[in-house]
Design a protein around this motif. Structure first.
Motif, PDB file in Angstrom:
ATOM      1  N   GLU A 167     -17.116  24.830 -71.808  1.00 12.07           N
ATOM      2  CA  GLU A 167     -16.791  26.183 -71.361  1.00 12.07           C
ATOM      3  C   GLU A 167     -15.296  26.401 -71.162  1.00 12.07           C
ATOM      4  O   GLU A 167     -14.764  27.442 -71.571  1.00 12.07           O
ATOM      5  CB  GLU A 167     -17.552  26.498 -70.066  1.00 12.07           C
ATOM      6  N   LEU A 226     -13.625  27.310 -74.459  1.00 13.07           N
ATOM      7  CA  LEU A 226     -13.920  28.656 -74.949  1.00 13.07           C
ATOM      8  C   LEU A 226     -13.152  29.711 -74.166  1.00 13.07           C
ATOM      9  O   LEU A 226     -12.549  30.626 -74.740  1.00 13.07           O
ATOM     10  CB  LEU A 226     -15.422  28.924 -74.862  1.00 13.07           C
ATOM     11  N   VAL A 231     -21.396  27.406 -76.765  1.00 12.90           N
ATOM     12  CA  VAL A 231     -20.777  27.074 -75.501  1.00 12.90           C
ATOM     13  C   VAL A 231     -21.734  26.266 -74.640  1.00 12.90           C
ATOM     14  O   VAL A 231     -22.960  26.437 -74.692  1.00 12.90           O
ATOM     15  CB  VAL A 231     -20.333  28.362 -74.772  1.00 12.90           C
TER      16      VAL A 231
END
Length: 510
Positions: free
Chosen positions: A87, A90, A333
């Motif tokens: 995460e 991203l 993700v």
């Protein structure tokens, strides 16, 4: 060049000219606007902003709770994650893309610029320009920092649910300072202190470092480092603000004025024309052989001309590839996003890609009288304008659906559904390019949220409506996890209906 002996006197004279201009403009505005009108405008704006902030806060909190309560076995539109993206990677990539967008927009609008009236007589005076251009630049930097911090706050609340309120605030302040750095770096490029290639590399490296720092929200040093860097870069630009060339000042002011007026008039086509008007790269080499071939008939000649124009305008491939990568990255993700959020990202990326392929249609829509001179039926002319966007979007959607099929979103029949959806989305670009300006004679509609300009919003949504409609069967197939025959038939009917609607509907004249 101004001599050092007259610099102080010229700076004082320039300050007096600026002060006189501002005071005259304020007196003129005050004489034409009554206090009652100001109160009504302030009340309307306050009510609209308050309602919008309430709705946005409710949506952010609901999405935050949805992400916080998600389980590891939560349903996703893909069946297998053969690659898991952390995460933080991203969210850092999204932050980096946002900073690049701020820098690119600042370079197009000109961080140091003058408006049309100022360019007419300020630039012709042989005095120091710094007092003229420096205050607007400082205001732009302050507004960019404040706006970036406000926008990043809900993003931080949604993407990092484990942060404390103080950490969210520090992360927002860090991003706000990074937004100011992106603006100041555009000013350095405007001053030619950084060369074109070296400036691009330096800007990308600096913004990449700034995009990583909001992740360190638990330590105040990250906010302090970015703030000190922003102040240091401002200290470099401020003494040199008056050295920007007059042509660059006028260009930036013209683009900013054109884009601002288009936003005020809710004309999306004019906004895109304003932001893309200074693009000088035109590639004719790839279309030379195609253009040299003989053709038979006016329709074949028109189709070839549209194909050559599409190639010569050289639509950049990088944005389309980045939007494609964004669709896939949001699915891979770690932990997975809610299913509706994944579908929403696909819709946004598809609409953005389709809008980028409508450059030829937007340029030809400026002079519709030329199409009327062609010895062809108007429907055939619009068909020729639509062929290349439809083909490009069909290829883009087929590539996206191929990747989704590899990830287990549905069976391989999804590729055909995506290609059919791309045809309808490409047709929507022509519908959006030929939209008429909003009708400001139509009164707004009163709603519980205040007056809503229904006619203007309808004109703004023209083109986007059929683009989203063309994706509905595809989204249904992604939600179901397989592609029934009924979905293929409905998708074919939707795309064919949208294509016929676009080419058979005569654009209304403004």
């Amino acid at each position: 060049m101004l001599t050092a002996a007259h610099s102080a006197q010229d700076r004082q004279l320039a300050s007096e000219i600026v002060r006189f201009t501002r005071q005259s403009a304020k007196r003129y505005k005050r004489s034409r606007i009554s206090w009652g009108t100001r109160f009504v405008d302030a009340y309307s704006w306050g009510l609209g902003i308050g309602v919008s902030l309430t709705i946005a806060a409710s949506f952010v909190l609901a999405l935050r709770n949805e992400i916080a309560d998600r389980a590891s076995t939560q349903k996703s539109i893909i069946g297998a994650q053969w690659l898991v993206l952390p995460e933080p990677l991203l969210w850092t990539s999204i932050t980096f893309a946002a900073l690049l967008a701020v820098n690119n927009l600042a370079r197009k609008l000109g961080p140091v610029s003058t408006n049309g009236a100022e360019s007419s007589w300020w630039l012709a005076l042989p005095i120091d320009r710094r007092p003229m251009v420096l205050p607007p630049f400082i205001r732009k930097a302050a507004f960019t920092a404040a706006g970036s911090a406000v926008i990043y706050l809900p993003f931080s609340m949604v993407t990092a649910v484990d942060r404390a309120p103080l950490e969210h605030l520090l992360a927002s302040l860090t991003f706000g300072a990074a937004g100011a750095i992106a603006l100041v770096l555009a000013a350095l490029q405007q001053l030619a202190l950084l060369g074109p290639r070296w400036g691009t590399v330096t800007t990308a490296a600096a913004l990449l470092a700034c995009s990583v720092l909001p992740m360190f929200s638990s330590a105040p040093w990250a906010t302090a480092v970015v703030t000190v860097a922003a102040v240091g870069l401002l200290a470099v630009v401020v003494p040199r603000a008056g050295q920007v060339r007059g042509t660059e000042l006028a260009r930036g002011g013209a683009v900013a004025g054109h884009a601002g007026a288009s936003l005020f008039m809710m004309d999306a086509n004019e906004v895109l024309r304003a932001l893309g008007g200074n693009r000088k790269r035109i590639d004719g080499g790839r279309a030379a052989r195609l253009y040299a071939r003989p053709v038979r008939g006016p329709l074949a000649a028109l189709i070839r001309a549209d194909v050559v124009a599409f190639i010569r305008l050289n639509p950049p491939l990088l944005p389309s590839i980045l939007w494609l990568a964004s669709c896939v990255a949001i699915l891979l993700v770690e932990g997975g996003l809610p299913e509706f959020a994944q579908l929403a990202v696909i819709v946004i990326c598809g609409c953005a890609t389709a809008s980028g392929l409508g450059g030829v249609a937007r340029k030809t829509a400026l002079v519709p009288e030329l199409d009327a001179l062609l010895p062809l039926h108007p429907a055939l002319v619009r068909t020729s304008r639509t062929l290349m966007p439809c083909l490009a979007m069909a290829v883009w959607m087929a590539m996206l659906c191929s990747l989704l099929a590899l990830l287990g979103a549905a069976n391989p029949a999804l590729i055909g559904v995506g290609a059919l959806a791309g045809v309808g989305m490409g047709a929507g670009t022509l519908r959006a390019a030929t939209r008429t300006p909003p009708d400001w004679t139509a009164p707004p509609v009163e709603t519980p949220f205040g007056p809503v300009p229904r006619a203007q919003l309808g004109s703004l949504m023209r083109g986007l409506d059929v683009t989203i409609l063309a994706m509905v069967p595809l989204l249904v197939a992604l939600y179901l996890g397989y592609v029934p025959m009924s979905v293929i038939a409905v998708q074919a009917a939707f795309s064919a209906g949208i294509f016929l609607l676009v080419i058979l509907t005569r654009p209304k004249r403004s």
